[in-house]
Scaffold this motif. Structure first.
Motif, short mmCIF file in Angstrom:
data_model
loop_
_atom_site.label_atom_id
_atom_site.label_comp_id
_atom_site.label_asym_id
_atom_site.label_seq_id
_atom_site.Cartn_x
_atom_site.Cartn_y
_atom_site.Cartn_z
N TYR A 244 55.02 25.58 3.28
CA TYR A 244 53.78 26.09 2.70
C TYR A 244 53.61 27.59 2.92
CZ TYR A 244 52.67 21.16 2.23
OH TYR A 244 52.72 19.84 1.88
N ASN A 245 54.70 28.28 3.13
CA ASN A 245 54.66 29.72 3.30
C ASN A 245 54.87 30.41 1.95
OD1 ASN A 245 54.63 32.26 4.61
ND2 ASN A 245 55.60 31.34 6.42
N LYS A 246 54.80 31.71 1.95
CA LYS A 246 55.08 32.50 0.76
C LYS A 246 56.46 33.15 0.91
CE LYS A 246 50.17 33.64 0.39
NZ LYS A 246 49.16 34.73 0.48
N SER A 247 57.07 33.40 -0.21
CA SER A 247 58.38 34.08 -0.15
C SER A 247 58.23 35.42 0.56
CB SER A 247 58.92 34.30 -1.57
OG SER A 247 59.16 33.07 -2.20
N ASN A 248 59.22 35.72 1.39
CA ASN A 248 59.19 36.95 2.22
C ASN A 248 58.06 36.92 3.25
OD1 ASN A 248 61.37 38.14 0.70
ND2 ASN A 248 59.87 38.59 -0.92
N GLY A 249 57.64 35.73 3.57
CA GLY A 249 56.57 35.60 4.56
C GLY A 249 57.08 35.66 5.98
N ARG A 250 56.21 35.29 6.91
CA ARG A 250 56.52 35.42 8.33
C ARG A 250 56.06 34.17 9.08
NH1 ARG A 250 55.68 40.38 12.32
NH2 ARG A 250 55.27 39.28 14.28
N ILE A 251 56.82 33.80 10.12
CA ILE A 251 56.45 32.69 11.01
C ILE A 251 56.58 33.17 12.45
CG2 ILE A 251 56.98 30.36 11.79
CD1 ILE A 251 58.14 29.79 9.03
N ASP A 252 55.48 33.01 13.22
CA ASP A 252 55.49 33.36 14.65
C ASP A 252 55.42 32.08 15.47
OD1 ASP A 252 55.36 36.36 14.82
OD2 ASP A 252 53.64 36.00 13.48
N ILE A 253 56.42 31.89 16.31
CA ILE A 253 56.50 30.68 17.16
C ILE A 253 56.40 31.13 18.61
CG2 ILE A 253 57.91 28.71 17.82
CD1 ILE A 253 59.32 29.01 15.07
N GLU A 254 55.53 30.45 19.34
CA GLU A 254 55.35 30.78 20.77
C GLU A 254 55.45 29.51 21.60
OE1 GLU A 254 52.36 33.35 23.70
OE2 GLU A 254 51.66 32.70 21.73
N LEU A 255 56.20 29.58 22.67
CA LEU A 255 56.37 28.44 23.58
C LEU A 255 56.29 28.97 25.01
CD1 LEU A 255 57.13 25.44 24.11
CD2 LEU A 255 59.54 26.16 24.04
N LYS A 256 55.32 28.48 25.77
CA LYS A 256 55.16 28.98 27.14
C LYS A 256 54.46 27.93 28.00
CE LYS A 256 50.70 31.21 26.22
NZ LYS A 256 49.94 32.47 26.25
N LYS A 257 54.44 28.24 29.31
CA LYS A 257 53.71 27.40 30.26
C LYS A 257 52.29 27.94 30.39
CE LYS A 257 56.51 27.92 33.74
NZ LYS A 257 57.09 27.77 35.09
N ASN A 258 51.34 27.06 30.41
CA ASN A 258 49.95 27.43 30.60
C ASN A 258 49.39 26.53 31.70
OD1 ASN A 258 47.32 28.24 30.44
ND2 ASN A 258 46.95 27.46 28.37
N GLN A 259 49.47 27.04 32.95
CA GLN A 259 49.12 26.23 34.13
C GLN A 259 50.01 25.00 34.17
OE1 GLN A 259 44.89 25.62 33.92
NE2 GLN A 259 44.43 27.72 34.48
#
Length: 464
Positions: free
Chosen positions: A365-380
């Motif tokens: 469901y993105n647009k062509s030439n779009g962007r995806i930001d993925i974040e994975l971390k510990k939170n407590q």
């Protein structure tokens, strides 16, 4: 209940009245005995001043006899010197209870049966130490029958009047007590509990508030439960309708391509290969759809056999992104991954499903030439995973339903975008399975961000 209240009041009254009458009788009985003893002791004082001859001469003994009083004068050795009822008594009276008391304490009294007179008497005796004689007086004593004969008529009259008054009052009070319960019953019978909430009047009895409040709360809970059942029924109907449609679509395609090949309408080998590729693609789509439906069903019923393991989530995330690389390149997307290396203890399929479905949706469901930001971390103690895209976004009215099964936001575009419509529903069920949280923020034509928090962190990477 009405009869029981009236009966309870009447039984309480009868018991109370009987106990009260018993106490009154005992009091009158003791007072009567005390009065008779006092009278006899006063008479003894008069007789002590007279000689036996004077008793005979003045016929005072006969006078007392006419009044029912028996006079007996007894010597210290028990010999009877005078008795106004019996001319001569040879029987010794030293063992008589009242005589023994008089000798020991100067006065004596008792109530007993007289062998000489063959009836019960109240005796009093006075010992005169100067002339060594005992003056004893007695009057007939009938005990209970004497007192009851006096009190019986007033008792019967009083209990009849009191019984009638108590009956009327108890009936009126029972009506007042039962009336609220009848109102409550009528309210319950006249209310359609599947649609309306029970509502009661205010009563004079605070104790009824607990009952009416409990019924009202139960009615509200029942209505909510029925509404929830209605919604679940509607969801199930939509689910089966959508599932049937989603399964029917690939089956129709498979049947169409198969009939083309079977009828030899297509002779070119390249076209035949294209048809077979479409059949394989549609069968894969149908297989994925069935697997997703089974996954959701097992998660909802908690029948899935979950195998837990220690997972290095950064490595798993990298492999998922690598798997989706062809779709990313096809859309010409820029993907930025910010991942921390740590270990969780969970099901590999569950975590992989969350990663795959969220990233896959961000691509589709993105647009062509779009962007995806993925974040994975510990939170407590939680694993924090977020995926943000610059795609078409989700309208406000659709955001509440986006996690429902088979729900597709853009119906027209959804026809051209591959997928089962179950990805976010699977994500939601997995998150709830681990008692985690999922949060969505989105704006149309700007993008969507989905955040998942799961309490599944392992503090240190285990050796085994």
């Amino acid at each position: 209940m009405h009869k029981k209240i009236v009966h309870s009041f009447l039984m309480t009254f009868l018991i109370s009245f009987t106990l009260g009458f018993g106490l009154l009788y005992v009091s009158l009985y003791k007072a009567s005995i005390a009065q008779d003893r006092g009278y006899l002791f006063d008479t003894v004082k008069l007789i002590k001043n007279l000689e036996i001859d004077e008793l005979n001469r003045t016929r005072l003994g006969d006078t007392f006899k006419s009044e029912g009083i028996r006079i007996t004068i007894i010597k210290r050795d028990g010999k009877v010197l005078y008795d106004n009822y019996k001319g001569k008594i040879t029987e010794k009276h030293l063992q008589r209870e009242e005589v023994k008391q008089a000798i020991a304490e100067d006065t004596g009294t008792c109530i007993r049966h007289s062998d000489t007179m063959q009836r019960s008497y109240l005796y009093v005796a006075d010992y005169e130490s100067d002339n060594q004689t005992i003056v004893r007086l007695a009057m007939p004593f009938d005990g209970l029958s004497q007192s009851i004969s006096i009190l019986l008529a007033p008792f019967i009259f009083s209990i009849c009047i009191s019984f009638m008054v108590v009956f009327i009052l108890s009936k009126r009070m029972a009506d007042e007590i039962v009336e609220p319960f009848q109102d409550i019953t009528n309210t319950i019978n006249s209310t359609n509990i599947s649609e309306d909430v029970l509502s009661f009047d205010k009563y004079d009895y605070p104790e009824l508030y607990k009952i009416t409040d409990a019924l009202t709360n139960m009615s509200m809970e029942n209505k909510k439960y029925l509404e929830r059942l209605g919604k679940e029924k509607k969801v199930r109907q939509e689910f089966f309708s959508n599932a049937s449609h989603e399964l029917k679509t690939p089956l129709t395609s498979i049947r169409g391509y198969t009939e083309l090949i079977r009828s030899h309408t297509i002779q070119d080998s390249a076209q035949i290969d294209t048809c077979l590729d479409c059949v394989l693609k549609e069968s894969d789509h149908m297989t994925q759809l069935i697997n997703d439906i089974l996954t959701i069903s097992k998660l909802e019923t908690e029948e899935m056999q979950v195998t837990y393991s220690h997972i290095q989530v950064k490595k798993l995330l990298d492999s998922v992104v690598e798997t989706l690389k062809p779709q990313i390149e096809e859309m010409d997307l820029k993907v930025y991954v910010n991942a921390t290396d740590f270990t969780v203890f969970a099901s590999l399929d569950h975590i992989k499903g969350i990663f795959y479905n969220l990233i896959s949706n961000a691509i589709k469901y993105n647009k062509s030439n779009g962007r995806i930001d993925i974040e994975l971390k510990k939170n407590q103690k939680n694993m924090y995973f977020s995926v943000e895209d610059t795609g078409i976004g989700i309208a406000k009215k659709d955001q509440e339903r986006i996690f429902q099964r088979f729900y597709r936001v853009d119906k027209q575009r959804s026809k051209t975008i591959p997928g089962t419509g179950l990805g976010l529903s699977i994500v939601k069920h997995v998150v709830y399975y681990y008692e985690g949280k999922v949060h969505l923020t989105s704006k149309e034509n700007i993008g969507t961000k989905i955040v998942v928090e799961l309490p599944i962190i392992v503090k240190e990477i285990p050796e085994n």
